[in-house]
Design an enzyme around this catalytic site. Sequence first.
Site, PDB file in Angstrom:
ATOM      1  N   LYS A  60       1.645  -3.577   7.388  1.00 41.25           N
ATOM      2  CA  LYS A  60       1.861  -3.797   5.954  1.00 41.25           C
ATOM      3  C   LYS A  60       3.351  -3.708   5.590  1.00 41.25           C
ATOM      4  CE  LYS A  60      -2.282  -4.330   3.907  1.00 41.25           C
ATOM      5  NZ  LYS A  60      -2.616  -5.350   2.899  1.00 41.25           N
ATOM      6  N   THR A 100       0.809  -1.220   0.000  1.00 39.59           N
ATOM      7  CA  THR A 100       0.000   0.000   0.000  1.00 39.59           C
ATOM      8  C   THR A 100       0.840   1.266   0.000  1.00 39.59           C
ATOM      9  OG1 THR A 100      -1.437   1.336   1.437  1.00 39.59           O
ATOM     10  CG2 THR A 100      -0.168  -0.370   2.520  1.00 39.59           C
ATOM     11  N   GLU A 148       0.242   3.599   1.811  1.00 39.91           N
ATOM     12  CA  GLU A 148       0.348   4.020   3.220  1.00 39.91           C
ATOM     13  C   GLU A 148       1.767   3.785   3.747  1.00 39.91           C
ATOM     14  OE1 GLU A 148      -1.837   5.320   5.813  1.00 39.91           O
ATOM     15  OE2 GLU A 148      -2.809   6.048   4.010  1.00 39.91           O
ATOM     16  N   TYR A 205      -1.708   0.110  10.876  1.00 39.59           N
ATOM     17  CA  TYR A 205      -1.991  -0.555   9.597  1.00 39.59           C
ATOM     18  C   TYR A 205      -0.744  -0.537   8.710  1.00 39.59           C
ATOM     19  CZ  TYR A 205      -3.710  -0.875   4.753  1.00 39.59           C
ATOM     20  OH  TYR A 205      -3.887  -1.208   3.431  1.00 39.59           O
TER      21      TYR A 205
HETATM   22  P1  NAP Z   1     -11.571  -4.500   1.871  1.00 38.84           P
HETATM   23  O1  NAP Z   1     -12.716  -4.181   0.971  1.00 38.84           O
HETATM   24  O2  NAP Z   1     -11.546  -3.985   3.259  1.00 38.84           O
HETATM   25  O3  NAP Z   1     -11.481  -6.105   1.911  1.00 38.84           O
HETATM   26  C1  NAP Z   1     -10.665  -6.756   2.868  1.00 38.84           C
HETATM   27  C2  NAP Z   1     -10.878  -8.248   2.749  1.00 38.84           C
HETATM   28  O4  NAP Z   1     -10.072  -8.905   3.731  1.00 38.84           O
HETATM   29  C3  NAP Z   1     -12.330  -8.702   3.015  1.00 38.84           C
HETATM   30  O5  NAP Z   1     -12.618  -9.801   2.176  1.00 38.84           O
HETATM   31  C4  NAP Z   1     -12.266  -9.161   4.468  1.00 38.84           C
HETATM   32  O6  NAP Z   1     -13.235 -10.106   4.815  1.00 38.84           O
HETATM   33  C5  NAP Z   1     -10.890  -9.810   4.462  1.00 38.84           C
HETATM   34  N1  NAP Z   1     -10.325  -9.993   5.804  1.00 38.84           N
HETATM   35  C6  NAP Z   1     -10.136  -9.053   6.770  1.00 38.84           C
HETATM   36  N2  NAP Z   1      -9.562  -9.615   7.851  1.00 38.84           N
HETATM   37  C7  NAP Z   1      -9.411 -10.933   7.561  1.00 38.84           C
HETATM   38  C8  NAP Z   1      -8.901 -12.038   8.279  1.00 38.84           C
HETATM   39  N3  NAP Z   1      -8.418 -11.910   9.530  1.00 38.84           N
HETATM   40  N4  NAP Z   1      -8.878 -13.256   7.681  1.00 38.84           N
HETATM   41  C9  NAP Z   1      -9.384 -13.414   6.430  1.00 38.84           C
HETATM   42  N5  NAP Z   1      -9.879 -12.391   5.693  1.00 38.84           N
HETATM   43  C10 NAP Z   1      -9.893 -11.172   6.262  1.00 38.84           C
HETATM   44  O7  NAP Z   1     -10.188  -4.069   1.193  1.00 38.84           O
HETATM   45  P2  NAP Z   1      -9.866  -3.695  -0.326  1.00 38.84           P
HETATM   46  O8  NAP Z   1     -10.079  -2.245  -0.512  1.00 38.84           O
HETATM   47  O9  NAP Z   1     -10.501  -4.681  -1.218  1.00 38.84           O
HETATM   48  O10 NAP Z   1      -8.298  -3.911  -0.324  1.00 38.84           O
HETATM   49  C11 NAP Z   1      -7.716  -5.181  -0.648  1.00 38.84           C
HETATM   50  C12 NAP Z   1      -6.309  -5.218  -0.097  1.00 38.84           C
HETATM   51  O11 NAP Z   1      -5.523  -4.182  -0.688  1.00 38.84           O
HETATM   52  C13 NAP Z   1      -6.192  -5.017   1.393  1.00 38.84           C
HETATM   53  O12 NAP Z   1      -5.107  -5.814   1.840  1.00 38.84           O
HETATM   54  C14 NAP Z   1      -5.847  -3.544   1.551  1.00 38.84           C
HETATM   55  O13 NAP Z   1      -5.146  -3.334   2.750  1.00 38.84           O
HETATM   56  C15 NAP Z   1      -4.983  -3.335   0.326  1.00 38.84           C
HETATM   57  N6  NAP Z   1      -4.980  -2.001  -0.259  1.00 38.84           N
HETATM   58  C16 NAP Z   1      -6.161  -1.376  -0.564  1.00 38.84           C
HETATM   59  C17 NAP Z   1      -6.147  -0.128  -1.156  1.00 38.84           C
HETATM   60  C18 NAP Z   1      -7.423   0.592  -1.508  1.00 38.84           C
HETATM   61  O14 NAP Z   1      -7.376   1.828  -1.679  1.00 38.84           O
HETATM   62  N7  NAP Z   1      -8.527  -0.101  -1.664  1.00 38.84           N
HETATM   63  C19 NAP Z   1      -4.913   0.483  -1.461  1.00 38.84           C
HETATM   64  C20 NAP Z   1      -3.728  -0.199  -1.160  1.00 38.84           C
HETATM   65  C21 NAP Z   1      -3.784  -1.441  -0.572  1.00 38.84           C
HETATM   66  P3  NAP Z   1     -14.736  -9.654   5.252  1.00 38.84           P
HETATM   67  O15 NAP Z   1     -15.451  -9.345   3.961  1.00 38.84           O
HETATM   68  O16 NAP Z   1     -15.223 -10.863   5.947  1.00 38.84           O
HETATM   69  O17 NAP Z   1     -14.576  -8.450   6.138  1.00 38.84           O
HETATM   70  O1  G4F Z   2     -10.667   6.839   2.939  1.00 39.84           O
HETATM   71  P1  G4F Z   2      -9.617   6.709   3.974  1.00 39.84           P
HETATM   72  O2  G4F Z   2      -9.997   6.069   5.245  1.00 39.84           O
HETATM   73  O3  G4F Z   2      -8.408   5.977   3.271  1.00 39.84           O
HETATM   74  P2  G4F Z   2      -6.846   5.870   3.634  1.00 39.84           P
HETATM   75  O4  G4F Z   2      -6.600   6.156   5.061  1.00 39.84           O
HETATM   76  O5  G4F Z   2      -6.116   6.697   2.643  1.00 39.84           O
HETATM   77  O6  G4F Z   2      -6.575   4.316   3.384  1.00 39.84           O
HETATM   78  C1  G4F Z   2      -7.039   3.673   2.208  1.00 39.84           C
HETATM   79  O7  G4F Z   2      -6.050   3.763   1.211  1.00 39.84           O
HETATM   80  C2  G4F Z   2      -4.816   3.089   1.536  1.00 39.84           C
HETATM   81  C3  G4F Z   2      -3.868   3.301   0.346  1.00 39.84           C
HETATM   82  O8  G4F Z   2      -3.179   4.496   0.489  1.00 39.84           O
HETATM   83  C4  G4F Z   2      -5.108   1.621   1.759  1.00 39.84           C
HETATM   84  F1  G4F Z   2      -3.944   0.974   2.036  1.00 39.84           F
HETATM   85  C5  G4F Z   2      -6.100   1.456   2.902  1.00 39.84           C
HETATM   86  O9  G4F Z   2      -6.412   0.076   3.040  1.00 39.84           O
HETATM   87  C6  G4F Z   2      -7.369   2.235   2.553  1.00 39.84           C
HETATM   88  O10 G4F Z   2      -8.000   1.628   1.452  1.00 39.84           O
HETATM   89  O11 G4F Z   2      -9.035   8.152   4.315  1.00 39.84           O
HETATM   90  C7  G4F Z   2      -8.536   9.011   3.291  1.00 39.84           C
HETATM   91  C8  G4F Z   2      -8.299  10.396   3.866  1.00 39.84           C
HETATM   92  C9  G4F Z   2      -7.521  10.388   5.185  1.00 39.84           C
HETATM   93  O12 G4F Z   2      -6.608  11.444   5.160  1.00 39.84           O
HETATM   94  C10 G4F Z   2      -8.574  10.646   6.253  1.00 39.84           C
HETATM   95  O13 G4F Z   2      -8.085  11.314   7.414  1.00 39.84           O
HETATM   96  O14 G4F Z   2      -9.581  10.949   4.185  1.00 39.84           O
HETATM   97  C11 G4F Z   2      -9.529  11.530   5.471  1.00 39.84           C
HETATM   98  N1  G4F Z   2     -10.869  11.587   6.013  1.00 39.84           N
HETATM   99  C12 G4F Z   2     -11.550  12.729   6.319  1.00 39.84           C
HETATM  100  N2  G4F Z   2     -12.727  12.456   6.846  1.00 39.84           N
HETATM  101  C13 G4F Z   2     -11.659  10.545   6.330  1.00 39.84           C
HETATM  102  C14 G4F Z   2     -12.835  11.091   6.861  1.00 39.84           C
HETATM  103  N3  G4F Z   2     -11.479   9.207   6.207  1.00 39.84           N
HETATM  104  C15 G4F Z   2     -12.503   8.400   6.622  1.00 39.84           C
HETATM  105  N4  G4F Z   2     -12.343   7.067   6.482  1.00 39.84           N
HETATM  106  N5  G4F Z   2     -13.655   8.901   7.170  1.00 39.84           N
HETATM  107  C16 G4F Z   2     -13.870  10.243   7.327  1.00 39.84           C
HETATM  108  O15 G4F Z   2     -14.900  10.676   7.824  1.00 39.84           O
END
Ligand code: NAP
Ligand code: G4F
Length: 352
Positions: free
Chosen positions: A165, A137, A139, A161
Amino acid sequence: MNANRVAFITGITGQDGSYLAELLISKEYLVHGLIRRSSTINTARIAHLFHNPALKLHYGDMTDSACLYKILNNIKTAHPTMERLEIYNLAAQSHVKISFEMPEYTADTDGFGTLKLLEAIRNNNLDSVARFYQASTSELYGKVQEMPQRETTPFYPRSPYAVGKLYAYWIVKNYREAYGMHASNGILFNHGGVRRGHNFVERKITLGLGKILRGETDRLILGNIDSQRDLGSAQDYVEGMWLMLQQDAPDDYVLATGETHSVREMIELAFGMASIRLKWRGTGSNAVGYDEATGKDLIFIDPKYYRPTEVDVLWGDASKAAQVLGWRPRTSFQQLIAEMVQQDTQIVYKVV
Ligand code: NAP
Ligand code: G4F
């Protein structure tokens, strides 16, 4: 289905897992997926694939090494002649703010869970057959040391987190170097869409807009709206994951759009698509967004959504992925927000 196209996805019920499962099935893979037992339905994103013979689900958890070993053993037994098993490790406690509230569980799942899965591969003697994708990520860059961030930018994680990671990133790299495993890190910047979890900011904004328009609430309450993110479409990004595992050699790649936008811009854009022109007064936790036409206050800040340590700006450079993988994001920031607004408000907004 093609007998040589077998994949295992952890996190298949998540946003990315569901799109990746669709992509792989469309490419004639037999897809195995890890799901967690839950007292409520956690399979909504893959419900449409349930009866597809190309999908097989296995109960388990990333914190349970015995079940990871057993699932891989079952897959090996089911496909005795497979020459390649693509493993996509997407499972994670993926919410940054929540990781401050459950740091140990986040480390167990996101950090040690990755180690447990790598060990399950080795203990099943699948190291030479497996191709491993790790959901790393942006992050990891945290308090960013360089603009924009690329594969060589030093990491400075800012949350439990991101630290979890970071462990996963390095253990993947270590197993690649130590055991010659085909293991790659995809360093993905934020990506969302209509299947995005409801408590990530861009989805919270479009869902909140929908509730305001339907009269279900009169406000949207957020945290830090001045942070900036490089936000792309999850559907584009899962293609990049697949491409990484099609390469002869494993490596680490950034996937990003190359643009960064503040949360404030996301709000203004989404509300603008519903013909609400927002104006702002006040700063920090006193900032209020109001409808210029009616004067009605709509956006409020509650510091309870602030993180103890924030990632102020993320801006990615995906040149390496473009050059080596031929990957480029197809969906613009405006298109992505328009798709989400349409889903959550039923307003169709054409991006020109
Ligand atoms: P998400 O929608 O939160 O999905 C997370 C998945 O992990 C869900 O299927 C969840 O199951 C499963 N999970 C959580 N804890 C678990 C555990 N202990 N054992 C087995 N499964 C578990 O995340 P996403 O946005 O698809 O992201 C996919 C991956 O990419 C994650 O690793 C995230 O950290 C990483 N990532 C995401 C972003 C982004 O912006 N989306 C960016 C960079 C990296 P449930 O459905 O049962 O909760
Ligand atoms: O949507 P966020 O919670 O995403 P964040 O923290 O960037 O993390 C996501 O992206 C990562 C990749 O860079 C992934 F690894 C991670 O799993 C996830 O998918 O927050 C985005 C920004 C932050 O700066 C947060 O402080 O939005 C700001 N924010 C402002 N108000 C908020 C809110 N975030 C959330 N979740 N909820 C709010 O009300």
